[in-house]
Design a protein around this motif. Sequence first.
Motif, PDB file in Angstrom:
ATOM      1  N   GLN A 173       0.682  -1.155  -0.185  1.00  0.00           N
ATOM      2  CA  GLN A 173      -0.010   0.025   0.083  1.00  0.00           C
ATOM      3  C   GLN A 173       0.845   1.275   0.034  1.00  0.00           C
ATOM      4  OE1 GLN A 173      -2.866  -0.235   3.345  1.00  0.00           O
ATOM      5  NE2 GLN A 173      -4.255  -1.458   2.109  1.00  0.00           N
ATOM      6  N   GLU A 174       1.910   1.116   0.715  1.00  0.00           N
ATOM      7  CA  GLU A 174       3.022   2.423   0.695  1.00  0.00           C
ATOM      8  C   GLU A 174       3.319   2.660  -0.702  1.00  0.00           C
ATOM      9  OE1 GLU A 174       4.807   5.694   1.914  1.00  0.00           O
ATOM     10  OE2 GLU A 174       3.377   4.417   2.827  1.00  0.00           O
ATOM     11  N   ASP A 175       3.837   1.589  -1.220  1.00  0.00           N
ATOM     12  CA  ASP A 175       4.351   1.568  -2.755  1.00  0.00           C
ATOM     13  C   ASP A 175       3.114   2.306  -3.574  1.00  0.00           C
ATOM     14  OD1 ASP A 175       6.677   0.250  -2.380  1.00  0.00           O
ATOM     15  OD2 ASP A 175       6.018  -1.703  -2.689  1.00  0.00           O
ATOM     16  N   TYR A 176       2.007   2.030  -3.363  1.00  0.00           N
ATOM     17  CA  TYR A 176       0.733   2.587  -4.229  1.00  0.00           C
ATOM     18  C   TYR A 176       0.786   3.935  -3.763  1.00  0.00           C
ATOM     19  CZ  TYR A 176      -3.902   3.548  -5.780  1.00  0.00           C
ATOM     20  OH  TYR A 176      -5.062   3.962  -6.407  1.00  0.00           O
ATOM     21  N   ARG A 177       0.891   4.349  -2.707  1.00  0.00           N
ATOM     22  CA  ARG A 177       0.490   5.723  -2.357  1.00  0.00           C
ATOM     23  C   ARG A 177       1.929   6.584  -2.774  1.00  0.00           C
ATOM     24  NH1 ARG A 177      -1.799   3.690   2.432  1.00  0.00           N
ATOM     25  NH2 ARG A 177       0.229   3.458   3.465  1.00  0.00           N
ATOM     26  N   ARG A 178       2.955   6.021  -2.909  1.00  0.00           N
ATOM     27  CA  ARG A 178       4.287   6.763  -3.021  1.00  0.00           C
ATOM     28  C   ARG A 178       4.749   6.888  -4.652  1.00  0.00           C
ATOM     29  NH1 ARG A 178       9.508   5.648   0.498  1.00  0.00           N
ATOM     30  NH2 ARG A 178       8.167   6.344   1.965  1.00  0.00           N
ATOM     31  N   TYR A 179       4.407   5.839  -5.270  1.00  0.00           N
ATOM     32  CA  TYR A 179       5.056   5.790  -6.437  1.00  0.00           C
ATOM     33  C   TYR A 179       3.683   5.622  -7.643  1.00  0.00           C
ATOM     34  CZ  TYR A 179       9.067   4.312  -3.843  1.00  0.00           C
ATOM     35  OH  TYR A 179       9.953   4.401  -3.171  1.00  0.00           O
ATOM     36  N   VAL A 180       2.625   5.360  -7.227  1.00  0.00           N
ATOM     37  CA  VAL A 180       1.666   5.214  -8.294  1.00  0.00           C
ATOM     38  C   VAL A 180       0.287   6.134  -8.229  1.00  0.00           C
ATOM     39  CG1 VAL A 180      -0.062   3.582  -9.196  1.00  0.00           C
ATOM     40  CG2 VAL A 180       2.213   2.993  -8.569  1.00  0.00           C
ATOM     41  N   ASP A 181      -0.343   6.354  -7.156  1.00  0.00           N
ATOM     42  CA  ASP A 181      -1.450   6.934  -6.826  1.00  0.00           C
ATOM     43  C   ASP A 181      -1.635   8.544  -7.445  1.00  0.00           C
ATOM     44  OD1 ASP A 181      -3.982   7.102  -5.856  1.00  0.00           O
ATOM     45  OD2 ASP A 181      -3.327   7.691  -3.785  1.00  0.00           O
ATOM     46  N   GLY A 182      -2.251   8.693  -8.168  1.00  0.00           N
ATOM     47  CA  GLY A 182      -2.390   9.997  -8.722  1.00  0.00           C
ATOM     48  C   GLY A 182      -1.518  10.507  -9.980  1.00  0.00           C
ATOM     49  N   ARG A 183      -0.853   9.449 -10.279  1.00  0.00           N
ATOM     50  CA  ARG A 183       0.288   9.855 -11.555  1.00  0.00           C
ATOM     51  C   ARG A 183      -0.588   8.999 -12.751  1.00  0.00           C
ATOM     52  NH1 ARG A 183       5.310  11.048  -9.661  1.00  0.00           N
ATOM     53  NH2 ARG A 183       5.750  10.821  -7.528  1.00  0.00           N
ATOM     54  N   PRO A 184      -0.182   9.559 -13.882  1.00  0.00           N
ATOM     55  CA  PRO A 184      -0.735   8.929 -15.143  1.00  0.00           C
ATOM     56  C   PRO A 184      -0.091   7.412 -15.078  1.00  0.00           C
ATOM     57  CG  PRO A 184       0.271  11.256 -15.597  1.00  0.00           C
ATOM     58  CD  PRO A 184       0.675  10.762 -14.166  1.00  0.00           C
ATOM     59  N   ARG A 185      -0.805   6.621 -15.693  1.00  0.00           N
ATOM     60  CA  ARG A 185      -0.566   5.105 -15.679  1.00  0.00           C
ATOM     61  C   ARG A 185       1.020   4.674 -15.838  1.00  0.00           C
ATOM     62  NH1 ARG A 185      -3.950   2.446 -19.771  1.00  0.00           N
ATOM     63  NH2 ARG A 185      -5.764   3.447 -18.620  1.00  0.00           N
ATOM     64  N   LEU A 186       1.518   5.354 -17.175  1.00  0.00           N
ATOM     65  CA  LEU A 186       2.757   4.844 -17.560  1.00  0.00           C
ATOM     66  C   LEU A 186       3.763   5.585 -16.607  1.00  0.00           C
ATOM     67  CD1 LEU A 186       2.406   5.087 -21.500  1.00  0.00           C
ATOM     68  CD2 LEU A 186       1.880   3.076 -19.886  1.00  0.00           C
ATOM     69  N   GLU A 187       3.553   6.559 -16.091  1.00  0.00           N
ATOM     70  CA  GLU A 187       4.508   7.261 -15.092  1.00  0.00           C
ATOM     71  C   GLU A 187       4.708   6.149 -14.010  1.00  0.00           C
ATOM     72  OE1 GLU A 187       7.260   9.834 -13.857  1.00  0.00           O
ATOM     73  OE2 GLU A 187       6.839   9.274 -15.795  1.00  0.00           O
ATOM     74  N   GLY A 188       3.277   6.165 -13.361  1.00  0.00           N
ATOM     75  CA  GLY A 188       3.354   5.242 -12.309  1.00  0.00           C
ATOM     76  C   GLY A 188       4.306   3.883 -12.468  1.00  0.00           C
ATOM     77  N   ILE A 189       4.095   3.083 -13.562  1.00  0.00           N
ATOM     78  CA  ILE A 189       4.959   2.036 -13.626  1.00  0.00           C
ATOM     79  C   ILE A 189       6.380   2.497 -13.737  1.00  0.00           C
ATOM     80  CG2 ILE A 189       5.645   0.496 -15.602  1.00  0.00           C
ATOM     81  CD1 ILE A 189       2.575   0.467 -16.529  1.00  0.00           C
ATOM     82  N   ARG A 190       6.884   3.568 -14.273  1.00  0.00           N
ATOM     83  CA  ARG A 190       8.218   3.841 -14.434  1.00  0.00           C
ATOM     84  C   ARG A 190       8.591   4.170 -13.219  1.00  0.00           C
ATOM     85  NH1 ARG A 190       6.053   7.673 -18.055  1.00  0.00           N
ATOM     86  NH2 ARG A 190       6.164   6.701 -20.335  1.00  0.00           N
TER      87      ARG A 190
END
Length: 269
Positions: free
Chosen positions: A62-79
């Motif tokens: 969940q911390e990974d989700y909040r820090r790196y993915v949540d709210g970002r565009p999909r591809l940017e979250g993956i990167r």
Amino acid sequence: MSSPDPVVVILSRGQLDAVLFDLDGVVTQTALVHAAAWKRLFDTYLWKQAADPVRDFRPFTQEDYRRYVDGRPRLEGIRCFLASRGLSLPEGSSADGPDAETVHGLGKRKNAWFLEELERRGVEVDPAAVELLERLRAAGLRTAVVTSSRNGAAVLRLGGLEHLFDARVDGVEAGKLGLAGKPAPDTFLEGARRLGAAPARTAVFEDAQAGVRAGHLGGFALVIGVRRSGEAGALLRAGAHVEVEELSAVRVEGVAPLRPEFHAAGATP
């Protein structure tokens, strides 16, 4: 920075002209569906990358989700997430299918799993968000949804929410216009522009740290962090002026209640 009063008063006249809402996790609970699809995607990928899955596998949290993915565009979250684990993939292209081992391929895979999960769960709408939107519009404030999701139009339609917004800026619209995604303020600024409102007279509701930073960087009059999960105060540190756990804590000045209040359970108005 602290939030001593859990109630936010939005003045209907003289201070604000418009309000921008993130979608997933603010108006709807589809953030949970996104999180489930991201976890499925990354856990599957990480398991395959581990030399010894039993010993080396570290799941997506969940911390990974909040820090790196949540709210970002999909591809940017993956990167961003892959970089946090010392991993990278070829960029690929929008022509890649969901089986391609590229950034675009993982993005297609995640979206397919999101839509599959959405079909199974449906769109859960926050009743307090609907009431707040109705009160804001009754007060004469214009409203827009600003989301990084490329499924924004479908979620609004399935949730029966289209009539509550005067404008929509989602991942599809941002791509057409070449707008940088959150935490850059570009999509929020475009939302305000479409409503004919200056950022200094516009409020923002966000549940993601990246989105809160975007509102802060955009110079918006009021950035309200909606903490659905995670550490108390994290959204304040990201730049929110105030943090609430529920939208029922937000009041709109000068508008009569939409629902009658009863003095006893089962009473009739």
